[in-house]
Design a protein around this motif. Structure first.
Motif, short mmCIF file in Angstrom:
data_model
loop_
_atom_site.label_atom_id
_atom_site.label_comp_id
_atom_site.label_asym_id
_atom_site.label_seq_id
_atom_site.Cartn_x
_atom_site.Cartn_y
_atom_site.Cartn_z
N ASN A 28 0.80 -1.23 0.00
CA ASN A 28 0.00 0.00 0.00
C ASN A 28 0.84 1.28 0.00
O ASN A 28 0.29 2.38 0.11
CB ASN A 28 -1.00 0.00 1.16
N GLY A 29 2.16 1.15 -0.11
CA GLY A 29 3.00 2.33 -0.21
C GLY A 29 3.40 2.98 1.09
O GLY A 29 3.99 4.06 1.09
N THR A 30 3.13 2.34 2.23
CA THR A 30 3.49 2.93 3.52
C THR A 30 4.80 2.38 4.07
O THR A 30 5.18 2.71 5.19
CB THR A 30 2.37 2.72 4.56
N GLY A 31 5.48 1.55 3.30
CA GLY A 31 6.76 1.00 3.75
C GLY A 31 7.88 2.01 3.57
O GLY A 31 7.65 3.18 3.27
N TYR A 32 9.11 1.54 3.73
CA TYR A 32 10.26 2.43 3.57
C TYR A 32 11.40 1.67 2.93
O TYR A 32 11.41 0.45 2.94
CB TYR A 32 10.66 3.03 4.93
N PRO A 33 12.33 2.33 2.28
CA PRO A 33 12.56 3.77 2.32
C PRO A 33 11.85 4.57 1.22
O PRO A 33 11.74 5.78 1.29
CB PRO A 33 14.07 3.88 2.13
N ARG A 34 11.35 3.89 0.17
CA ARG A 34 10.84 4.62 -1.00
C ARG A 34 9.33 4.66 -1.11
O ARG A 34 8.81 5.18 -2.09
CB ARG A 34 11.45 4.03 -2.26
N GLN A 35 8.61 4.10 -0.18
CA GLN A 35 7.14 4.05 -0.21
C GLN A 35 6.63 3.49 -1.53
O GLN A 35 5.72 4.04 -2.14
CB GLN A 35 6.51 5.43 0.07
N LEU A 36 7.22 2.38 -1.97
CA LEU A 36 6.78 1.73 -3.20
C LEU A 36 5.40 1.11 -3.00
O LEU A 36 5.03 0.74 -1.88
CB LEU A 36 7.78 0.64 -3.61
N THR A 37 4.63 1.00 -4.08
CA THR A 37 3.30 0.40 -4.02
C THR A 37 3.33 -0.95 -4.72
O THR A 37 4.34 -1.34 -5.31
CB THR A 37 2.25 1.31 -4.68
N ALA A 38 2.21 -1.64 -4.71
CA ALA A 38 2.11 -2.97 -5.31
C ALA A 38 2.61 -2.98 -6.76
O ALA A 38 3.33 -3.89 -7.16
CB ALA A 38 0.67 -3.47 -5.25
N LYS A 39 2.24 -1.97 -7.51
CA LYS A 39 2.65 -1.95 -8.93
C LYS A 39 4.16 -1.80 -9.10
O LYS A 39 4.70 -2.15 -10.15
CB LYS A 39 1.90 -0.86 -9.70
#
Length: 167
Positions: free
Chosen positions: A66-77
């Motif tokens: 969902n983009g809430t990770g780190y360090p780059r806030q990547l999403t599923a796509k």
């Protein structure tokens, strides 16, 4: 990663007002920096062509769908299948690790419930989690690396996710 307002904050009210967990935003930022250090070190190595994605894979182990990770806030796509697999494996290992002085290892049932909840919150890939369970890797890892008292699950099928991940 989002830069916190301060390098450090030694004020009691600030440090006692942590909304969840035990780390201030400043402490969390410093700890999360290990991913950046990993990426920088691995990018300096002369990997063969077929292994050039290793730095990215290693530096993506805290990203979530969902983009809430780190360090780059990547999403599923943005997350490849190997990155999704590493994410599930890293979380399971972190939850069940007995060599961390700051926390007690969780039982298999507790770890799988947390992972199941993460699937429901669209943080980790449901298909990868289901494969982790149905392939036997979960229980093989447990038997090989965990203390017997942590292995409190014989049948992992109750943890299988019914939903399909985004992306």
């Amino acid at each position: 990663m989002s830069l916190p307002a301060y390098d450090q904050n030694l004020g009691e009210i600030h440090n006692l007002s942590i909304p969840s967990g035990t780390l201030t935003p400043e402490e969390r930022y410093k700890i999360n920096g290990h991913v950046i250090s990993t990426l920088r070190m691995l990018e300096q190595l002369p990997f063969p062509k077929e292994m050039t994605k290793i730095p990215r894979y290693a530096a993506t182990h805290h990203e979530v769908l969902n983009g809430t990770g780190y360090p780059r806030q990547l999403t599923a796509k943005d997350l490849s299948l190997p990155e999704r697999i590493i994410g599930v494996a890293d979380i399971f290992e972190a939850l069940t690790a007995a060599d961390r002085p700051y926390k007690k290892a969780k039982k298999i049932s507790e770890a799988l419930e947390i992972l199941q909840d993460m699937v429901e919150k669209n943080l980790i890939d449901a298909d990868v989690f289901n494969l982790f369970l149905t392939s036997g890797v979960c229980m093989e890892y447990a038997r090989r690396y965990l203390a017997p008292e942590l292995i409190d699950v014989a049948d992992v099928s109750r943890y299988l996710s019914q939903s399909i991940s985004a992306g």
